[in-house]
Design a protein around this motif. Sequence first.
Motif, short mmCIF file in Angstrom:
data_model
loop_
_atom_site.label_atom_id
_atom_site.label_comp_id
_atom_site.label_asym_id
_atom_site.label_seq_id
_atom_site.Cartn_x
_atom_site.Cartn_y
_atom_site.Cartn_z
N THR A 1 -21.86 -9.46 40.44
CA THR A 1 -23.06 -9.82 41.42
C THR A 1 -24.26 -10.57 40.57
O THR A 1 -24.44 -10.08 39.24
CB THR A 1 -23.60 -8.71 42.13
OG1 THR A 1 -22.54 -8.19 42.66
CG2 THR A 1 -24.64 -9.02 42.96
N GLN A 2 -24.57 -11.89 40.72
CA GLN A 2 -25.61 -12.43 40.02
C GLN A 2 -26.80 -11.67 40.03
O GLN A 2 -27.06 -10.97 41.32
CB GLN A 2 -25.77 -13.69 40.55
CG GLN A 2 -26.72 -14.55 39.97
CD GLN A 2 -26.72 -14.90 38.46
OE1 GLN A 2 -25.68 -14.98 37.97
NE2 GLN A 2 -27.93 -14.82 37.95
N ASN B 1 -29.80 -11.18 41.81
CA ASN B 1 -30.51 -11.83 42.90
C ASN B 1 -32.08 -11.54 42.84
O ASN B 1 -32.81 -12.68 43.23
CB ASN B 1 -30.11 -10.99 44.11
CG ASN B 1 -28.94 -11.32 44.79
OD1 ASN B 1 -28.28 -12.40 44.28
ND2 ASN B 1 -28.15 -10.54 45.50
N GLU B 2 -32.55 -10.62 41.92
CA GLU B 2 -33.87 -10.62 41.72
C GLU B 2 -34.39 -11.76 41.08
O GLU B 2 -35.53 -12.36 41.30
CB GLU B 2 -34.38 -9.39 40.86
CG GLU B 2 -33.94 -8.08 41.79
CD GLU B 2 -32.51 -7.82 41.69
OE1 GLU B 2 -31.64 -8.12 40.88
OE2 GLU B 2 -31.85 -6.97 42.77
N ILE C 1 -25.80 -10.01 49.63
CA ILE C 1 -25.50 -10.10 48.37
C ILE C 1 -24.58 -11.10 47.94
O ILE C 1 -23.53 -11.33 48.68
CB ILE C 1 -25.03 -8.65 48.07
CG1 ILE C 1 -26.13 -7.61 48.29
CG2 ILE C 1 -24.58 -8.46 46.61
CD1 ILE C 1 -27.19 -7.69 47.56
N ILE D 1 -28.70 -15.65 50.34
CA ILE D 1 -28.40 -16.52 49.03
C ILE D 1 -26.79 -16.56 48.95
O ILE D 1 -25.88 -15.63 49.34
CB ILE D 1 -28.55 -15.47 48.02
CG1 ILE D 1 -30.27 -15.02 47.91
CG2 ILE D 1 -28.24 -16.16 46.49
CD1 ILE D 1 -30.69 -14.00 46.85
N TYR E 1 -26.70 -22.01 43.82
CA TYR E 1 -27.04 -21.32 44.58
C TYR E 1 -27.62 -21.97 45.86
O TYR E 1 -28.52 -22.96 45.68
CB TYR E 1 -27.70 -19.96 44.37
CG TYR E 1 -27.03 -19.17 43.48
CD1 TYR E 1 -26.21 -17.81 44.05
CD2 TYR E 1 -26.91 -19.21 42.03
CE1 TYR E 1 -25.25 -17.28 43.22
CE2 TYR E 1 -26.25 -18.36 41.32
CZ TYR E 1 -25.50 -17.47 41.71
OH TYR E 1 -24.82 -16.60 41.03
N ILE F 1 -30.54 -20.91 49.05
CA ILE F 1 -31.10 -19.92 49.43
C ILE F 1 -32.02 -20.26 50.82
O ILE F 1 -32.62 -21.12 50.43
CB ILE F 1 -32.37 -19.18 48.49
CG1 ILE F 1 -31.44 -18.83 47.28
CG2 ILE F 1 -33.07 -18.23 49.08
CD1 ILE F 1 -31.31 -19.73 46.28
#
Length: 131
Positions: free
Chosen positions: A12-13, A15-16, A3, A45, A53, A55
Amino acid sequence: MRIVLDTEKGRTQGNEEILKAVKTAICAQLKSPASAQFPVDMITIVGDETRGYHITGYVDSQNGYGAMIRNDFAADITIENGRPIVKSCSVAANANKARAKAFGVNYIALLIIVGVVGVLLYFLISMMVGL
């Protein structure tokens, strides 16, 4: 999955949303995108909204012969107008092609150089011996 905490805003950004953008870009590079499986627990991430970001992870998909193979991938994402934008994306299979091309070019260049040096040495030694 790791996370990511946006350190500047303390939240929290999504992530989905990031993963959806990355998966679309990765699938565009695969031979069989319909067979793609992303092991979520093996995706990392790292970053924040201001810097972007990075990934990394793995994707399992079928190759041209139908066998499931695992390729690693890396992608860089920035957030523009609240939406993730893929800036760069690479799958290991494509990276291997580039390395193979570079190796082939270097190998041919080395063969040419060795051949030229061999011919020069032959003539030099022939002149010294007096043939």
